[in-house]
Design an enzyme around this catalytic site. Structure first.
Site, PDB file in Angstrom:
ATOM      1  N   HIS C  81      40.042  50.489  26.899  1.00 21.46           N
ATOM      2  CA  HIS C  81      41.267  50.593  27.701  1.00 21.46           C
ATOM      3  C   HIS C  81      41.618  49.226  28.288  1.00 21.46           C
ATOM      4  O   HIS C  81      42.758  48.772  28.181  1.00 21.46           O
ATOM      5  CB  HIS C  81      41.083  51.626  28.822  1.00 21.46           C
ATOM      6  CG  HIS C  81      42.153  51.598  29.867  1.00 21.46           C
ATOM      7  ND1 HIS C  81      43.443  52.018  29.612  1.00 21.46           N
ATOM      8  CD2 HIS C  81      42.159  51.184  31.154  1.00 21.46           C
ATOM      9  CE1 HIS C  81      44.178  51.877  30.701  1.00 21.46           C
ATOM     10  NE2 HIS C  81      43.423  51.360  31.661  1.00 21.46           N
ATOM     11  N   ASP C 110      66.069  28.668  17.291  1.00 17.52           N
ATOM     12  CA  ASP C 110      64.868  29.451  16.995  1.00 17.52           C
ATOM     13  C   ASP C 110      63.721  28.858  17.807  1.00 17.52           C
ATOM     14  O   ASP C 110      63.925  27.904  18.557  1.00 17.52           O
ATOM     15  CB  ASP C 110      64.532  29.403  15.486  1.00 17.52           C
ATOM     16  CG  ASP C 110      63.675  30.598  15.061  1.00 17.52           C
ATOM     17  OD1 ASP C 110      62.744  30.959  15.811  1.00 17.52           O
ATOM     18  OD2 ASP C 110      63.956  31.185  13.997  1.00 17.52           O
ATOM     19  N   TRP C 146      35.616  45.438  29.933  1.00 20.53           N
ATOM     20  CA  TRP C 146      36.371  44.352  29.307  1.00 20.53           C
ATOM     21  C   TRP C 146      35.880  43.004  29.801  1.00 20.53           C
ATOM     22  O   TRP C 146      36.154  41.977  29.198  1.00 20.53           O
ATOM     23  CB  TRP C 146      37.876  44.518  29.550  1.00 20.53           C
ATOM     24  CG  TRP C 146      38.357  43.982  30.858  1.00 20.53           C
ATOM     25  CD1 TRP C 146      38.306  44.598  32.060  1.00 20.53           C
ATOM     26  CD2 TRP C 146      38.984  42.703  31.099  1.00 20.53           C
ATOM     27  NE1 TRP C 146      38.840  43.805  33.039  1.00 20.53           N
ATOM     28  CE2 TRP C 146      39.268  42.627  32.472  1.00 20.53           C
ATOM     29  CE3 TRP C 146      39.327  41.615  30.285  1.00 20.53           C
ATOM     30  CZ2 TRP C 146      39.864  41.509  33.062  1.00 20.53           C
ATOM     31  CZ3 TRP C 146      39.917  40.508  30.883  1.00 20.53           C
ATOM     32  CH2 TRP C 146      40.189  40.465  32.253  1.00 20.53           C
ATOM     33  N   SER C 174      45.711  33.702  18.513  1.00 27.25           N
ATOM     34  CA  SER C 174      47.098  34.152  18.533  1.00 27.25           C
ATOM     35  C   SER C 174      47.786  33.704  19.825  1.00 27.25           C
ATOM     36  O   SER C 174      48.897  33.162  19.799  1.00 27.25           O
ATOM     37  CB  SER C 174      47.133  35.672  18.403  1.00 27.25           C
ATOM     38  OG  SER C 174      48.378  36.169  18.791  1.00 27.25           O
ATOM     39  N   SER C 175      47.105  33.905  20.950  1.00 29.83           N
ATOM     40  CA  SER C 175      47.697  33.511  22.233  1.00 29.83           C
ATOM     41  C   SER C 175      47.926  32.017  22.303  1.00 29.83           C
ATOM     42  O   SER C 175      48.948  31.555  22.803  1.00 29.83           O
ATOM     43  CB  SER C 175      46.784  33.907  23.391  1.00 29.83           C
ATOM     44  OG  SER C 175      46.671  35.281  23.457  1.00 29.83           O
ATOM     45  N   HIS C 258      40.457  34.497  35.999  1.00 26.08           N
ATOM     46  CA  HIS C 258      41.437  34.519  37.061  1.00 26.08           C
ATOM     47  C   HIS C 258      42.778  33.945  36.643  1.00 26.08           C
ATOM     48  O   HIS C 258      43.799  34.575  36.856  1.00 26.08           O
ATOM     49  CB  HIS C 258      40.956  33.973  38.393  1.00 26.08           C
ATOM     50  CG  HIS C 258      41.801  34.577  39.467  1.00 26.08           C
ATOM     51  ND1 HIS C 258      41.598  35.846  39.931  1.00 26.08           N
ATOM     52  CD2 HIS C 258      42.941  34.154  40.047  1.00 26.08           C
ATOM     53  CE1 HIS C 258      42.559  36.170  40.765  1.00 26.08           C
ATOM     54  NE2 HIS C 258      43.390  35.162  40.864  1.00 26.08           N
ATOM     55  N   GLU C 260      43.882  34.115  33.821  1.00 26.07           N
ATOM     56  CA  GLU C 260      44.376  35.186  32.956  1.00 26.07           C
ATOM     57  C   GLU C 260      45.186  36.212  33.761  1.00 26.07           C
ATOM     58  O   GLU C 260      46.222  36.702  33.314  1.00 26.07           O
ATOM     59  CB  GLU C 260      43.190  35.863  32.259  1.00 26.07           C
ATOM     60  CG  GLU C 260      43.483  37.179  31.560  1.00 26.07           C
ATOM     61  CD  GLU C 260      44.354  37.036  30.318  1.00 26.07           C
ATOM     62  OE1 GLU C 260      44.398  35.914  29.771  1.00 26.07           O
ATOM     63  OE2 GLU C 260      44.994  38.025  29.923  1.00 26.07           O
ATOM     64  N   TYR C 262      46.976  35.624  36.273  1.00 24.74           N
ATOM     65  CA  TYR C 262      48.299  35.050  36.537  1.00 24.74           C
ATOM     66  C   TYR C 262      49.112  34.942  35.254  1.00 24.74           C
ATOM     67  O   TYR C 262      50.331  35.014  35.282  1.00 24.74           O
ATOM     68  CB  TYR C 262      48.165  33.714  37.265  1.00 24.74           C
ATOM     69  CG  TYR C 262      47.692  33.965  38.674  1.00 24.74           C
ATOM     70  CD1 TYR C 262      48.583  34.406  39.641  1.00 24.74           C
ATOM     71  CD2 TYR C 262      46.354  33.877  39.011  1.00 24.74           C
ATOM     72  CE1 TYR C 262      48.158  34.732  40.906  1.00 24.74           C
ATOM     73  CE2 TYR C 262      45.913  34.194  40.278  1.00 24.74           C
ATOM     74  CZ  TYR C 262      46.813  34.618  41.227  1.00 24.74           C
ATOM     75  OH  TYR C 262      46.387  34.958  42.467  1.00 24.74           O
ATOM     76  N   SER C 273      63.111  37.667  38.768  1.00 22.82           N
ATOM     77  CA  SER C 273      64.029  36.659  39.297  1.00 22.82           C
ATOM     78  C   SER C 273      65.317  36.586  38.492  1.00 22.82           C
ATOM     79  O   SER C 273      66.295  35.984  38.936  1.00 22.82           O
ATOM     80  CB  SER C 273      63.367  35.282  39.298  1.00 22.82           C
ATOM     81  OG  SER C 273      62.175  35.330  40.027  1.00 22.82           O
ATOM     82  N   HIS C 307      35.929  34.586  43.560  1.00 23.78           N
ATOM     83  CA  HIS C 307      36.141  35.734  44.464  1.00 23.78           C
ATOM     84  C   HIS C 307      35.876  37.054  43.736  1.00 23.78           C
ATOM     85  O   HIS C 307      35.860  38.099  44.370  1.00 23.78           O
ATOM     86  CB  HIS C 307      37.534  35.698  45.117  1.00 23.78           C
ATOM     87  CG  HIS C 307      38.688  35.926  44.196  1.00 23.78           C
ATOM     88  ND1 HIS C 307      39.899  35.333  44.370  1.00 23.78           N
ATOM     89  CD2 HIS C 307      38.819  36.700  43.096  1.00 23.78           C
ATOM     90  CE1 HIS C 307      40.726  35.720  43.418  1.00 23.78           C
ATOM     91  NE2 HIS C 307      40.090  36.546  42.636  1.00 23.78           N
ATOM     92  N   HIS C 308      35.664  36.985  42.441  1.00 25.19           N
ATOM     93  CA  HIS C 308      35.221  38.180  41.720  1.00 25.19           C
ATOM     94  C   HIS C 308      33.708  38.328  41.820  1.00 25.19           C
ATOM     95  O   HIS C 308      33.153  39.271  41.278  1.00 25.19           O
ATOM     96  CB  HIS C 308      35.593  38.080  40.236  1.00 25.19           C
ATOM     97  CG  HIS C 308      37.067  37.981  40.002  1.00 25.19           C
ATOM     98  ND1 HIS C 308      37.857  39.082  39.769  1.00 25.19           N
ATOM     99  CD2 HIS C 308      37.910  36.922  39.989  1.00 25.19           C
ATOM    100  CE1 HIS C 308      39.119  38.697  39.613  1.00 25.19           C
ATOM    101  NE2 HIS C 308      39.174  37.395  39.742  1.00 25.19           N
ATOM    102  N   THR C 333      52.698  33.168  46.922  1.00 30.56           N
ATOM    103  CA  THR C 333      53.086  34.504  46.461  1.00 30.56           C
ATOM    104  C   THR C 333      54.039  35.137  47.465  1.00 30.56           C
ATOM    105  O   THR C 333      55.046  35.751  47.086  1.00 30.56           O
ATOM    106  CB  THR C 333      51.843  35.396  46.271  1.00 30.56           C
ATOM    107  OG1 THR C 333      50.855  34.635  45.575  1.00 30.56           O
ATOM    108  CG2 THR C 333      52.180  36.626  45.480  1.00 30.56           C
ATOM    109  N   LYS C 336      57.568  33.916  47.146  1.00 34.56           N
ATOM    110  CA  LYS C 336      58.329  34.575  46.090  1.00 34.56           C
ATOM    111  C   LYS C 336      58.922  35.894  46.576  1.00 34.56           C
ATOM    112  O   LYS C 336      60.100  36.179  46.364  1.00 34.56           O
ATOM    113  CB  LYS C 336      57.435  34.834  44.871  1.00 34.56           C
ATOM    114  CG  LYS C 336      57.074  33.562  44.173  1.00 34.56           C
ATOM    115  CD  LYS C 336      56.412  33.852  42.858  1.00 34.56           C
ATOM    116  CE  LYS C 336      56.598  32.706  41.909  1.00 34.56           C
ATOM    117  NZ  LYS C 336      57.938  32.596  41.387  1.00 34.56           N
ATOM    118  N   ARG C 455      33.516  51.973  40.660  1.00 37.74           N
ATOM    119  CA  ARG C 455      34.275  52.032  39.421  1.00 37.74           C
ATOM    120  C   ARG C 455      33.327  52.165  38.226  1.00 37.74           C
ATOM    121  O   ARG C 455      32.126  51.979  38.363  1.00 37.74           O
ATOM    122  CB  ARG C 455      35.161  50.794  39.271  1.00 37.74           C
ATOM    123  CG  ARG C 455      34.375  49.509  39.202  1.00 37.74           C
ATOM    124  CD  ARG C 455      35.250  48.289  39.338  1.00 37.74           C
ATOM    125  NE  ARG C 455      36.013  48.015  38.128  1.00 37.74           N
ATOM    126  CZ  ARG C 455      36.403  46.790  37.752  1.00 37.74           C
ATOM    127  NH1 ARG C 455      36.106  45.750  38.508  1.00 37.74           N
ATOM    128  NH2 ARG C 455      37.097  46.612  36.661  1.00 37.74           N
TER     129      ARG C 455
END
Lengths: 380, 191, 531
Positions: C81, C110, C146, C174-175, C258, C260, C262, C273, C307-308, C333, C336, C455
């Site tokens: 998932h 293009d 994951w 790919s990314s 991290h 990632e 963002y 926006s 912080h993880h 943040t 925004k 979790r």
């Protein structure tokens, strides 16, 4: 079911009257715990929570006001402004100041939480798939703690008890009013030792030790869980801590020490005794179900590709010494751990005998405590 | 020709971006030694040095305070030996040199190679725990059924911060026999 | 020689709006709109697949006890998932949007590298076929989450780990190719007069996101490589027995992980926006500060990874550093959010479906942001860490954040893509169903987390039963609400609906609205002039 509904109904009514007490009543909030530290952590949590609520209410309030008033259907003409340096500086600086306001108490709390000085008792807590192992450093006491909830409850064949998945065969016992230090490590993957009421959560890293501490105020039973994904038994390795008054604790630990000593003497005596097949099989089945069935499954068939089956394959029907070796010493690089320290000679003998004869393995082998003793002494 | 021009433009940026990708990939691997170095300098992960330190000649013993050093041991999974310290803890002054013996007993009928790995808590104390001699510096060959006494000689640096009054040194003794045999036949065991 | 041929062929294509038909058109296409469409459909399929895995999880968690699946399969479901939603749904959706919209927004004919573009899409389904096939390997698929923490993913994992690693490598490639393409396009292909500070914010946020991708996807590639060699080739990067450190894995992973996070939210900022000013009929408040805030969030994202990892036993000084840095990220943040609210202030708002999703984004993302501040406080994080409070937090940010913004974008640009207006009534129904169910699904998770439910648990204590039942109901409601979305999109794809004008939204701004709807196969062959 009806009781539950009634509780929810009262809760929903109460929601509009006393949200804070209600949240505690329904256990919707963090526990304030059993220690001064957990109370401090809870207070900090509530402080930050209320600050966030106020910020949220302000921002969303302005936004919803705008949504209500500044809609085209009310015939307003849109303004054209798109900049305001003063406002922009304000909403950069003010949040910064609020954050500093949160950071100060957070820093002080963290410094206190991380300070393990002046502890009066050290306990080594070792996680392994999927049980906890406790070793009182200053005493000759160590034991394993395994989930006590029966499998039948999990699979719905028996009603679930009050402490479903939160009960163990042997609880960790600590004294109240003394600073207890926990040295936390792991034998295999990463686990995490978490007792919410102590506000302690520390990862158990294989090969490294971490430490944390608690000082419990009130005697009682406190329950915790493993908090880091450690494989398929992750949800099934709870923690139970019993806090006893210092005098009672001292009595308990002495009793434990002498019990362990007695057990050793008993072991010595058993070495000279033959255990009958029935005795071995009965004890072996109990040990198997509590110690081995989580991986190898109660029917001995394991999980293909993950945990080897024991029925008609592998060491269970093969070489007897290889079988003893893997149970006593475990197997490096796999989830198979060593049971040397956690099981007695007679228990080891019984469980090996059971595996060699249960589920139609019928090797007819009997393994005696003396065989285990000889193996460990290297005299096989 | 403008097409041509555009093409070269692209390639200069692409080259830079691809270079960044390669650099970042390498950086990921470079983080491994960097992390190790960082840990060595700060005691970040509580792993002590695996080289002997030399006690300086004129090191003063700080008799004004005592520090308790605790020892805990575990055997790695599948390791067929028992392994324990002779004493559970020692109380000492910073600057004082102590020797603690660790007892190991191989229960197997064949020779094994063991490697002990240390971990110190609190991690910040790592920097001040200096070993002049330790079985953990090297792989330890254990003969069949051998019982060995392995000494560890160490001192605490007198600069040890005042607030550290108790520290724990943990050893896990792994069985690395298979790894060694797997790696290289020519690597001779230290006798 | 071949270049010349290819060139003349391209030139040929440009003059006539013809394209190959059938499967070949999609397999060999180098057209940014086709590739964008492919990406979007792919991510839509992955969204339903990942969602159905989530429903399996919620089905098992409806009641305490193991009813439907076994714990090992449960762990495979949580792993798949996560992987599918992050790498298969959200990231490709953004790449699809970038493919479609970036050239249209900057007036380019293009993407800069059309052939690579084709490759970067087509290796993605391959990667996911490998990833999904890993579940059929004996011993089951990856079951370590994951985040694939070592040593659970190395010494203690099944053989399917090899497939997991290869799939991750391909996704990463790919990314990276997609990111290179976006950067080159934005730097080199802007229409005359389209200066950097005139670019729409969606382009800006994607520009910054692409740099984040270039910086961290190679690190991820490195980490999965180390996992591979640790598992199969006897290295000891993360194996304590060989002198490695399992915590090092977490440092490396979150150094990627991290930023990632963002990567999955910055393009959302760009979408919102664009939409809020369009429906408030008022220019975006604080354009420049939006750009700076995005850049500073991206910069800070490299300094907050640990912080993880507050409970891994870091020294206090490190915990403090990462706590302060994480709190600091709240400032840009917040800027925004304040800017969006100010854009609405004294506007003349209407509430078509894209606007509804954008407004829901602002509120629900902010809730996720506020719980993020709570999580940053190290001593309290000891209580939150690895509980459903964290699950609630990141689903608020990623589902009612990133996914809602993608839906807003889809509604906003569907008329441009398909040439017909989407069904507004169905759209509104989809919105209200999603809004209600997403909150039934994720809001109670805060409570059950605070109450102490960890979790990644296939089974739990009785005290959590009531809330889990509610959450599961919310999960199914949310899942089935998305079928309405599918209906909306299919109706547009089948051209059933009112013909869309070039600019269906009164207040919308930007070059994409200057071309007809649906956007012709080739646009901006002659660059537009931007004043």
């Amino acid at each position: 079911m009806k009781a539950r509904l009634t509780r929810w109904f009262t809760a929903m009514v109460g929601l509009f009257l006393t949200p804070a007490t209600l949240a505690n009543e329904l256990r919707l909030n963090m526990t304030s715990g059993a220690t001064d530290m957990s109370q401090t952590v809870y207070d900090l949590h509530m402080l930050v929570f209320y600050i966030c609520v106020v910020i949220g209410v302000l921002v969303f309030g302005i936004m919803f006001w705008s949504i209500l008033r500044h809609r085209k259907s009310r015939g307003v003409t849109p303004a054209t402004f798109h900049d305001n340096v003063k406002v922009e500086i304000a909403w950069t600086v003010i949040p910064f100041l609020i954050l500093i306001g949160m950071a100060v108490p957070a820093t002080l709390t963290l410094l206190e939480l991380d300070n393990t000085d002046d502890s009066e008792l050290s306990i080594v807590v070792t996680g392994s798939q999927w049980r906890w192992h406790y070793n009182y450093l200053d005493y000759d006491v160590e034991f394993q703690s395994i989930l006590a909830t029966q499998n039948e409850q999990t699979y719905g064949r028996l009603p679930k008890g009050e402490n479903y998945l939160l009960e163990v065969d042997r609880a960790l016992v600590i004294p109240t009013d003394r600073k207890v230090r926990f040295l936390i490590t792991s034998d295999d993957v990463i686990h995490s030792w978490w007792v919410p009421e102590f506000a302690i959560k520390k990862d158990a890293n294989p090969g490294y030790i971490n430490e944390t501490w608690t000082r419990v105020n009130e005697p009682g039973i406190y329950r915790g869980v493993c908090a880091e994904l450690c494989g398929q038994g992750h949800a099934f390795m709870p923690i139970v801590v019993i806090a006893k008054k210092p005098a009672e604790f001292d009595a308990w630990i002495q009793e434990e020490e002498s019990r362990i000593a007695e057990r050793r003497a008993e072991e010595e005596r058993l070495l000279d005794m033959e255990m009958s097949m029935d005795e071995l099989m009965e004890l072996g089945q109990n040990i198997y179900l509590s110690q081995c069935a989580a991986c190898h499954q109660p029917n001995g068939r394991g999980i293909p590709g993950v945990f080897p089956g024991l029925v008609g394959e592998g060491v269970s029907v093969g070489d007897r010494n290889a079988h003893i070796d893997i149970v006593v010493n475990g197997s490096a690089g796999t989830a198979m751990q060593s049971f040397r320290a956690s099981l007695s000679m007679s228990e080891l003998a019984a469980v090996i005998t059971y595996e060699r004869n249960a589920w139609g393995n019928n090797t007819g082998d009997r393994v005696q405590p003396a065989d285990i003793h000889n193996f460990i002494q290297g005299n096989q | 020709m403008s097409e041509q021009h555009k093409q070269t433009d692209h390639s200069s940026i692409i080259t830079k971006l691809l270079a960044s990708v390669v650099i970042m990939f390498a950086f990921g691997f470079a983080l491994v030694p960097l992390y190790e170095k960082f840990c060595e300098l700060t005691g970040f992960n509580g792993r002590t040095d695996n080289t002997a330190s030399v006690a300086s000649e004129g090191m003063l013993i700080d008799t004004s305070r005592t520090v308790t050093v605790e020892f805990t041991t575990r055997t790695g999974r599948g390791a067929p030996w028992s392994f324990r310290p002779e004493v559970q803890s020692v109380t000492m002054h910073p600057g004082e040199i102590k020797v603690v013996n660790f007892l190991v007993e191989n229960h197997m009928n064949d020779a094994r190679v063991a490697q002990a790995l240390p971990s110190v808590s609190p991690g910040t104390a790592t920097l001040y725990l200096n070993k002049t001699e330790c079985f953990c510096f090297e792989q330890q060959p254990l003969a069949a059924n051998e019982k060995a006494v392995m000494p560890m000689r160490f001192y605490l640096d007198p600069d040890l911060p005042d607030d550290i009054r108790r520290l724990t040194l943990s050893y896990v003794m792994y069985d690395i026999t298979d790894q060694i045999q797997g790696r290289s036949q020519t690597a001779s065991r230290s006798e | 020689m071949s270049t010349v041929v290819a060139d003349s062929h391209d030139a040929h294509d440009e003059h006539h709006d013809h394209k190959p038909t059938g499967i070949k058109r999609w397999l060999f296409t180098t057209n940014h709109k086709d590739i964008g469409t492919l990406y979007l459909w792919f991510s839509f399929i992955m969204f339903f697949l990942g969602g159905s895995f989530a429903l399996v999880i919620r089905m098992e968690l409806f009641q305490p006890g193991m009813q439907v699946i076994d714990p090992h399969f449960f762990n495979q479901m949580t792993t798949m998932h996560g992987v599918i939603m992050v790498f298969g749904a959200v990231m490709p959706a953004f790449t699809g949007l970038a493919n479609w919209m970036v050239p249209l927004m900057i007036g380019a004919p293009d993407m800069a590298l059309p052939r690579m573009n084709n490759w970067s899409f087509w290796i993605l389904p391959v990667a996911f076929l490998i990833m999904l096939s890993s579940m059929f390997v004996p011993g089951g698929g990856p079951a370590f989450g994951w985040t694939f923490y070592a040593p659970l993913s190395t010494t203690y994992s099944g053989d399917s780990t090899a497939l997991f690693v290869f799939a991750m490598h391909i996704m990463g490639m790919s990314s990276i190719m997609g990111a290179i393409n976006v950067i080159v396009t934005i730097m080199n292909m802007r229409a005359p007069g389209m200066t950097y500070m005139k670019m729409p914010l969606f382009v800006w946020t994607w520009f910054i996101t692409a740099f984040l991708l270039i910086a961290v996807m190679p690190v991820l590639a490195g980490v999965v490589t180390m996992v591979l060699t640790d598992k199969f080739f006897g290295t000891s990067f993360f194996n304590a027995a060989g002198g490695g450190d399992p915590v090092l894995f977490q440092h490396l992973f979150w150094f990627f992980g991290h930023p990632e996070v963002y990567i999955m939210i910055l393009p959302s900022f760009g979408i919102v926006s664009a939409i809020i000013p369009a429906f408030a009929r008022k220019p975006l408040f604080g354009y420049a500060s939006m750009v700076y805030a995005t850049a500073s969030i991206a910069g800070l994202s490299f300094l907050v990874w640990a912080h993880h990892m507050f409970t891994t036993g870091m020294p206090t000084f490190a915990s403090l550093f990462f706590m302060y840095m994480t709190m600091l990220i709240a400032v840009p943040t917040g800027v925004k959010v304040f800017n969006w609210v100010s854009t609405m202030w004294r506007g003349a708002m209407t509430f078509e479906t894209p606007m509804l999703f954008a407004l829901a984004f602002v509120v629900l993302f902010t809730i996720g942001g506020l719980s993020g501040i709570m999580l940053a406080i190290t001593p309290v994080d000891y209580q939150y860490h690895d509980t459903y409070f964290v699950v609630a937090h990141f689903h608020y940010v990623l589902v009612s954040g990133a996914v809602f913004s993608i839906m807003a974008a889809a509604y906003y640009w569907l008329p441009k893509w398909s040439g017909v207006m989407y069904d507004e009534a169905l759209g509104k129904l989809h919105f209200w169903c999603s809004l209600v169910s997403v909150n039934i699904l994720f809001f109670p998770m805060h409570f059950v987390g605070l109450a102490g439910m960890p979790r990644r648990y296939p089974d739990y204590a009785l005290q959590f039963a009531d809330i889990n039942a509610i959450v599961s109901v919310g999960g199914f409601l949310f899942g089935f609400s998305q079928l309405i979305f599918l209906a909306v999109v299919l109706k547009c794809a089948m051209k059933k609906g009112e013909k869309a004008p070039a600019k269906p939204w009164e207040g919308a701004e930007g070059l994409e609205w200057t071309v007809p709807s649906p956007a012709p196969y080739h646009t901006f062959d002659t660059p537009p002039e931007v004043k």
